[in-house]
Design a protein around this motif. Structure first.
Motif: not given
Length: 108
Positions: A10, A12, A14, A56-58
Motif C-alpha cells: 500500500e 500513499n 502522494e 512520502c508517508t510510507m
C-alpha cells in the motif's frame, strides 16, 4: 523487490501521484525525441522525485520496498544528466519509463 505476502504494497497517494508526474514528464519529452535536452528533463524529473520523497508517508516494509524500487531509478536519472545527445537521452528515458511503469506491479 518483493510483494507483501503475494499482495501489492500500500502506497500513499502522494507517492503514486509523484510516479505519475514523472511518467508525464518523460512522455512529454518523448513526444519530441529530436528535441530532448537531457539536463532540462533531468532537472524536471529530479524535482518531481524530490517532491515524491518529501511527501512520502510510507513506513515499515512498504517504505523499504519503495527504496528498493527508487534506487535503480535514481541511478538512471544520474545517467540522464550525463547524456550529451538527444538519441542517448531518449534511450535512457525509455529505461526510466519502463522502470516507472513497473510501479503498479508492486504498489497500489
Amino acid at each position: 523487490m518483493s510483494l507483501d505476502e503475494g499482495k501489492k504494497w500500500e502506497a500513499n497517494p502522494e507517492t503514486t501521484t509523484g510516479v505519475e508526474k514523472m511518467l508525464d514528464i518523460i512522455e512529454k519529452a518523448e513526444a519530441k525525441p529530436s528535441e530532448i535536452e537531457a539536463k532540462a528533463v533531468h532537472a524536471e524529473l529530479s524535482a518531481a522525485l524530490q517532491e515524491l520523497v518529501q511527501k512520502c508517508t510510507m513506513t515499515g516494509p512498504a517504505h523499504d520496498q519503495l527504496h528498493h524500487y527508487l534506487t535503480p531509478l535514481m541511478a538512471k536519472l544520474e545517467e540522464l544528466e550525463k547524456e550529451t545527445s538527444a538519441e542517448a537521452a531518449a534511450v535512457t528515458l525509455a529505461d526510466l519509463r519502463s522502470q516507472l511503469r513497473g510501479y503498479g506491479e508492486y504498489f497500489e
